[in-house]
Structure formats: C-alpha cells, structure tokens
Motif scaffolding. Structure first.
Motif, PDB file in Angstrom:
ATOM      1  N   ASP A  17       0.806  -1.228   0.000  1.00 42.47           N
ATOM      2  CA  ASP A  17       0.000   0.000   0.000  1.00 42.47           C
ATOM      3  C   ASP A  17       0.836   1.273   0.000  1.00 42.47           C
ATOM      4  OD1 ASP A  17      -2.390  -1.359  -0.080  1.00 42.47           O
ATOM      5  OD2 ASP A  17      -2.806  -1.162   2.067  1.00 42.47           O
ATOM      6  N   ILE A  18       2.142   1.149   0.192  1.00 39.35           N
ATOM      7  CA  ILE A  18       2.996   2.336   0.160  1.00 39.35           C
ATOM      8  C   ILE A  18       3.201   2.710  -1.308  1.00 39.35           C
ATOM      9  CG2 ILE A  18       5.280   3.284   0.693  1.00 39.35           C
ATOM     10  CD1 ILE A  18       5.375   1.268   3.050  1.00 39.35           C
ATOM     11  N   PRO A  19       2.777   3.906  -1.710  1.00 41.59           N
ATOM     12  CA  PRO A  19       2.888   4.291  -3.117  1.00 41.59           C
ATOM     13  C   PRO A  19       4.339   4.287  -3.606  1.00 41.59           C
ATOM     14  CG  PRO A  19       1.456   5.811  -1.929  1.00 41.59           C
ATOM     15  CD  PRO A  19       2.130   4.943  -0.904  1.00 41.59           C
ATOM     16  N   GLN A  20       4.523   3.833  -4.840  1.00 42.24           N
ATOM     17  CA  GLN A  20       5.857   3.816  -5.441  1.00 42.24           C
ATOM     18  C   GLN A  20       6.465   5.213  -5.384  1.00 42.24           C
ATOM     19  OE1 GLN A  20       7.444   1.286  -5.784  1.00 42.24           O
ATOM     20  NE2 GLN A  20       6.843  -0.047  -7.450  1.00 42.24           N
ATOM     21  N   GLY A  21       7.721   5.271  -5.033  1.00 44.20           N
ATOM     22  CA  GLY A  21       8.426   6.543  -4.994  1.00 44.20           C
ATOM     23  C   GLY A  21       8.260   7.332  -3.708  1.00 44.20           C
ATOM     24  N   HIS A  22       7.453   6.833  -2.782  1.00 44.98           N
ATOM     25  CA  HIS A  22       7.229   7.549  -1.527  1.00 44.98           C
ATOM     26  C   HIS A  22       8.206   7.151  -0.435  1.00 44.98           C
ATOM     27  CE1 HIS A  22       3.294   9.802  -1.905  1.00 44.98           C
ATOM     28  NE2 HIS A  22       3.526   9.319  -3.102  1.00 44.98           N
ATOM     29  N   ALA A  23       8.968   6.107  -0.655  1.00 44.18           N
ATOM     30  CA  ALA A  23       9.939   5.669   0.356  1.00 44.18           C
ATOM     31  C   ALA A  23      11.191   5.180  -0.359  1.00 44.18           C
ATOM     32  CB  ALA A  23       9.351   4.554   1.216  1.00 44.18           C
ATOM     33  N   ASP A  24      12.324   5.712   0.029  1.00 45.43           N
ATOM     34  CA  ASP A  24      13.564   5.231  -0.569  1.00 45.43           C
ATOM     35  C   ASP A  24      14.156   4.091   0.253  1.00 45.43           C
ATOM     36  OD1 ASP A  24      14.367   6.746   1.598  1.00 45.43           O
ATOM     37  OD2 ASP A  24      15.858   7.901   0.509  1.00 45.43           O
ATOM     38  N   ARG A  25      13.629   3.895   1.430  1.00 43.18           N
ATOM     39  CA  ARG A  25      14.083   2.811   2.299  1.00 43.18           C
ATOM     40  C   ARG A  25      12.954   2.477   3.258  1.00 43.18           C
ATOM     41  NH1 ARG A  25      18.639   3.108   6.960  1.00 43.18           N
ATOM     42  NH2 ARG A  25      18.783   0.881   7.302  1.00 43.18           N
ATOM     43  N   ILE A  26      12.776   1.203   3.542  1.00 39.06           N
ATOM     44  CA  ILE A  26      11.777   0.786   4.524  1.00 39.06           C
ATOM     45  C   ILE A  26      12.495  -0.054   5.575  1.00 39.06           C
ATOM     46  CG2 ILE A  26       9.640  -0.468   4.963  1.00 39.06           C
ATOM     47  CD1 ILE A  26       8.871   0.066   2.034  1.00 39.06           C
ATOM     48  N   LEU A  27      12.441   0.407   6.794  1.00 37.18           N
ATOM     49  CA  LEU A  27      13.061  -0.277   7.922  1.00 37.18           C
ATOM     50  C   LEU A  27      11.984  -0.929   8.766  1.00 37.18           C
ATOM     51  CD1 LEU A  27      15.407  -0.889   9.919  1.00 37.18           C
ATOM     52  CD2 LEU A  27      14.881   1.332  10.974  1.00 37.18           C
ATOM     53  N   LEU A  28      12.118  -2.220   9.019  1.00 37.83           N
ATOM     54  CA  LEU A  28      11.238  -2.928   9.931  1.00 37.83           C
ATOM     55  C   LEU A  28      12.054  -3.305  11.158  1.00 37.83           C
ATOM     56  CD1 LEU A  28       8.461  -5.336   9.477  1.00 37.83           C
ATOM     57  CD2 LEU A  28      10.436  -6.226  10.734  1.00 37.83           C
ATOM     58  N   VAL A  29      11.547  -2.941  12.315  1.00 38.68           N
ATOM     59  CA  VAL A  29      12.172  -3.354  13.573  1.00 38.68           C
ATOM     60  C   VAL A  29      11.226  -4.359  14.224  1.00 38.68           C
ATOM     61  CG1 VAL A  29      13.036  -2.662  15.822  1.00 38.68           C
ATOM     62  CG2 VAL A  29      13.384  -1.165  13.843  1.00 38.68           C
ATOM     63  N   ASP A  30      11.677  -5.607  14.284  1.00 41.17           N
ATOM     64  CA  ASP A  30      10.867  -6.682  14.850  1.00 41.17           C
ATOM     65  C   ASP A  30      11.150  -6.803  16.343  1.00 41.17           C
ATOM     66  OD1 ASP A  30       9.176  -9.163  14.554  1.00 41.17           O
ATOM     67  OD2 ASP A  30      10.998  -9.958  15.484  1.00 41.17           O
ATOM     68  N   ASP A  31      10.090  -6.810  17.120  1.00 38.03           N
ATOM     69  CA  ASP A  31      10.214  -6.833  18.575  1.00 38.03           C
ATOM     70  C   ASP A  31      10.112  -8.256  19.124  1.00 38.03           C
ATOM     71  OD1 ASP A  31      10.774  -5.433  20.873  1.00 38.03           O
ATOM     72  OD2 ASP A  31       8.688  -4.962  21.315  1.00 38.03           O
ATOM     73  N   ALA A  32      10.997  -9.127  18.630  1.00 36.64           N
ATOM     74  CA  ALA A  32      11.082 -10.523  19.081  1.00 36.64           C
ATOM     75  C   ALA A  32       9.799 -11.311  18.817  1.00 36.64           C
ATOM     76  CB  ALA A  32      11.469 -10.595  20.558  1.00 36.64           C
ATOM     77  N   SER A  33       9.246 -11.128  17.629  1.00 39.55           N
ATOM     78  CA  SER A  33       8.033 -11.858  17.254  1.00 39.55           C
ATOM     79  C   SER A  33       8.308 -13.350  17.153  1.00 39.55           C
ATOM     80  CB  SER A  33       7.518 -11.375  15.893  1.00 39.55           C
ATOM     81  OG  SER A  33       7.169 -10.021  15.930  1.00 39.55           O
ATOM     82  N   ALA A  34       7.305 -14.128  17.505  1.00 42.95           N
ATOM     83  CA  ALA A  34       7.414 -15.585  17.399  1.00 42.95           C
ATOM     84  C   ALA A  34       6.868 -16.087  16.060  1.00 42.95           C
ATOM     85  CB  ALA A  34       6.665 -16.247  18.546  1.00 42.95           C
TER      86      ALA A  34
END
Length: 100
Positions: A17-34
């Motif tokens: 859903d993030i429009p093309q060109g709106h983010a040059d980098r996407i960072l995901l920080v996972d909080d120890a998901s199982a």
C-alpha cells in the motif's frame, strides 16, 4: 519505519500500500516476534533489525528513531504494520516532503 510485532499476516499488504516513490528505504524493527515477521520482511527486501527480547512498543520506536538518525535521516514516516496507518502515508509525505 515499521515497528513490528507479530506482523507476518499483514506486512505484505501494508508494504504494498505504500505508493511507489514515496519511500527510498523501509526499515522494519521486529520486537522478538514468534511468527514469520522477519522472514516476510526479508522476502520483501526490507531493512530488518530484530530485537532479541521484546522491548515493547516504546522500545521498538526508539530503535526505529535511533537507526534513522544513525543513517543521517532528517525525516521519516512511521507506519503500523497492522495496516492501521498506511492510508495516511501519502498525506504525511506531502506534509514533510518540502522539509526533507
């Protein structure tokens, strides 16, 4: 920035859903998901940081902000990987776009 916890089921849709060109980098920080959050994020070619133990939402946000600052970012948009904020992304980008 995506502060994630158990987001495997919604992550593909949120990133899509993030429009093309709106983010040059996407960072995901996972909080120890199982669940498969890290695997899904890696398959989507996101930058991933994984906490060894759950630090809670506030701790997760701090990691997102710290990483952005360490990478020289002046601005960023934080989205919830459950999809609750993705629809606001274009509006946020318009507001901060002139500043970044």
């Amino acid at each position: 920035m995506l502060p994630a916890y158990r987001a495997a089921k919604t992550l593909v849709e949120v990133v899509g859903d993030i429009p093309q060109g709106h983010a040059d980098r996407i960072l995901l920080v996972d909080d120890a998901s199982a669940d498969a959050t890290v695997s899904v994020a890696t398959a989507l070619r996101l930058d991933v940081i994984r906490h060894k133990r759950n630090l809670g939402y506030g701790g997760n946000q701090k990691t997102c902000y710290r990483q952005a600052l360490e990478n020289g970012r002046r601005c960023g948009v934080m989205l919830h990987p459950d999809g609750s904020t993705t629809r606001h992304h274009p509006d946020l980008c318009k507001v901060i776009g002139a500043e970044c």
